[in-house]
Design an enzyme around this catalytic site. Structure first.
Site, PDB file in Angstrom:
ATOM      1  CG  HIS A 123       2.359   5.672   5.532  1.00 43.90           C
ATOM      2  ND1 HIS A 123       3.093   5.132   4.507  1.00 43.90           N
ATOM      3  CD2 HIS A 123       1.108   5.856   5.049  1.00 43.90           C
ATOM      4  CE1 HIS A 123       2.328   5.023   3.438  1.00 43.90           C
ATOM      5  NE2 HIS A 123       1.105   5.457   3.743  1.00 43.90           N
ATOM      6  CD  GLU A 125       6.329   6.932   0.998  1.00 43.94           C
ATOM      7  OE1 GLU A 125       5.183   6.859   0.533  1.00 43.94           O
ATOM      8  OE2 GLU A 125       7.033   7.951   0.917  1.00 43.94           O
ATOM      9  CB  CYS A 189       4.172  11.437  -5.197  1.00 38.83           C
ATOM     10  SG  CYS A 189       3.545  10.846  -6.742  1.00 38.83           S
ATOM     11  CG  ASN A 219      -4.829   8.071  -2.193  1.00 38.57           C
ATOM     12  OD1 ASN A 219      -5.604   8.289  -3.094  1.00 38.57           O
ATOM     13  ND2 ASN A 219      -4.364   6.846  -1.940  1.00 38.57           N
ATOM     14  CB  SER A 261      -5.395   2.074  -3.931  1.00 39.15           C
ATOM     15  OG  SER A 261      -6.219   2.799  -3.038  1.00 39.15           O
TER      16      SER A 261
END
Ligand code: SF4
Length: 576
Positions: A123, A125, A189, A219, A261
């Site tokens: 990923h 991130e 988060c 997600n 998104s």
């Protein structure tokens, strides 16, 4: 069929911020704009960014230096430096919550701690976070990965922000048993957690859940999995075109959620398509819905509202209501709103895709209505006198030239103003002023050319009410306006501040209406008009608290404001 839209559906803070930064850059800057990797996992947004000249690159070699946007996932510091060295201007859209994790890793790595990142190995991130660990970072995706770790004396444990909460808990429990001296930071988060918790709860009360979002979006896929875990059918779709009508039609209740998104306009399109599905048991319900839809999309309902406001304002300012004045206001508003929907069709395409298709499909008939109503409005103004006719001609001309380039060539006022629409916030303010003029000033001038206190007061009141209504719709249209570079008031102030301003305006209006009859600014109907202020305040509150889902029915309710105002005025007049 009942629908429930998840409060957490759509862009999370980090994604919204990143998309806004890219769009603002594309609207303001010249020269190449790149995103380092796809900005988000949503095909519709990526398509729009490509239309706006934003190029996705994964490798800067061979690319002409320009603005480069670092997406919400962040980037390793070494890669950032390489971009700067290659002459790129960095626009850092790293999500503040990701920056927080980067900062934790950075701080502890300076003190000699190793960083264990719980996340997906590839990923972006996670790879970005690894870059802050100064070569002593480790990624683990399962508890088993702990066995592969080299001997570590001191370490911190953090999570990828979108990590599965249960998995992180399991891993950190094992860490606590085996390496109790490691420092654990739960950096997941809460936006992800809240979204999953909400859809889990929603799934218990509906027959199925439609999950909107890109297929590549992790997600969004996770949301569909959560629904399936609850034993409820989940329809994961990217757009309304993929809706399974056969499966959905017989259902009584459907939940809708969307990934972090998924833009608003895509959710809106899905919601409106679902709203339009006829329910077998209540055909008449559907017929009413279709009429409401036509009245709304054609702007006829809003135009009738303008006529109603003219009537109420006449009673409020103590002049005799006139049919000619009400018809003039109705025709003017109808004509201007139809024409502006055609002129601003690019923003309409994103903010209100259904309206855009309606305008495409009924193009000629709507143009004919706009021209006929415009001419009828001017004719009615003519019957009211030369001054109303002259003023209406001027504001009609300003209305149709709103988006037309009035400063020739490359000349600009300031940095970018060539049209009236380029003036930030102009749309909301000008619409409000125009409403004040057609609903109050012109009817007054048809009676007498004397400017009275009552005329000024009531025209300001009408303008404020029109302003609140228009600014509220501008809030709903923020994403589309940003895409086309229209700087509406909410884009300048931000959503929260706009709502604060609108509420303060309503509060001031309330206070002024109470004192207006005593100051001879209006008739005692001012007390009755307080109900209209409450009506609009209730709409703002219902929207903020998400008691009503923004769809046709909600918009119909908002557009009923001025009709409600006229009903109150009529009853007040009768009783008085
Ligand atoms: S999910 Fe959370 S951390 Fe990730 S971009 Fe959105 S707000 Fe930021």
């Amino acid at each position: 069929m009942k629908f429930k839209l998840a409060k957490t559906a759509g862009f999370c803070m980090g994604v919204r911020r990143a998309v806004e930064m890219v769009l603002d850059t594309a609207n303001r800057q010249q020269g190449p704009i790149y995103t380092y990797g796809p900005l988000i996992h949503n095909p519709q947004v990526l398509e729009i960014l490509a239309e706006k000249g934003v190029t996705v690159i994964d490798d800067v070699s061979g690319a002409k230096p320009g603005n480069i946007v670092i997406r919400a996932h962040g980037l390793p510091p070494q890669e950032k430096q390489a971009l700067l060295d290659a002459g790129f201007i960095i626009i850092d859209a790293t999500c503040p919550r990701v920056i927080k994790v980067q900062t934790i890793i950075s701080k502890y790595s300076r003190q000699g701690y190793a960083a264990i990142i719980v996340g997906d190995k590839d990923h972006p991130e996670v790879l970005g976070l690894l870059g802050y660990a100064k070569g002593v970072g480790h990624i683990i995706s399962h508890s088993d990965d702990l066995d592969k770790l080299p001997p570590i004396e001191r370490a911190i444990v953090v999570a990828q922000t979108t990590q599965d909460g249960h998995l992180f808990d399991t891993i950190t429990r094992t860490i606590a048993e085996r390496f109790p001296h490691f420092k654990v930071f739960n950096t997941i988060c809460d936006s992800t957690l809240k979204r999953q918790a909400e859809v889990r709860k929603m799934a218990k009360g509906v027959d199925a859940v439609v999950v909107v979002g890109g297929r590549d979006s992790g997600n969004t896929r996770r949301l569909a999995q959560v629904v399936a875990q609850e034993g409820v059918p989940a329809f994961h779709i990217e757009s309304e075109a993929e809706l399974d009508f056969e499966a959905i039609e017989p259902l009584d209740s459907v939940g809708i959620t969307a990934g972090a998104s998924t833009p608003n306009w895509v959710i809106k399109k899905v919601y409106r398509t679902l709203e339009a599905i006829p329910h077998q048991a209540r055909r008449w319900h559907h017929a009413v819905f279709r009429i409401q839809r036509w009245l709304l999309l054609s702007n006829l309902y809003l135009a009738v509202g303008a006529g109603c406001l003219t009537y109420a304002c006449a009673l409020l300012s103590g002049i005799r209501p006139s049919f000619a004045s009400a018809l003039m206001a109705t025709c003017y508003v109808l004509s201007m709103h139809i024409l502006n929907n055609f002129i601003g069709k690019e923003a309409v395409r994103y903010n209100d895709p259904d309206r855009a298709s309606f305008y495409d499909y009924n193009r000629w008939i709507l143009l004919a209505i706009a021209i006929i109503s415009g001419a009828t409005g001017l004719f009615m103004a003519f019957t009211l006198g030369p001054v109303p006719f002259l003023i209406l001609s001027i504001i009609s001309l300003l209305g149709v030239s709103y988006k037309v380039k009035i400063i020739p060539g490359n000349l600009k006022i300031g940095k970018k103003i060539q049209r009236i629409s380029d003036v930030p916030g102009s749309k909301t303010v000008l619409i409000a002023i125009a409403w004040g003029i057609v609903t109050v000033v012109l009817p007054h001038l048809s009676v007498s050319l004397k400017i009275t206190k009552a005329m000024l007061f009531v025209s300001v009141w009408a303008s404020v009410m029109a302003f609140v209504r228009t600014a509220f719709f501008d809030v709903l249209d923020m994403q589309g306006d940003r895409i086309v570079g229209q700087e509406s008031l909410p884009i300048m102030l931000g959503e929260r501040k706009t709502f604060r301003v609108l509420k303060q305006l309503l509060l001031i209006t309330f206070a002024v209406l109470i004192s207006a009859p005593m100051m001879y600014l209006a008739t005692t109907l001012a007390y009755g008009m307080i109900l209209s202020v409450f009506y609009m305040a209730a709409i703002l509150e219902a929207f903020k608290r998400q008691w009503i889902v923004p769809g046709f029915r909600f918009e119909f309710l908002v557009e009923t404001l001025f009709i409600f105002t006229a009903i109150v005025a009529g009853l007040w007049h009768l009783l008085a």
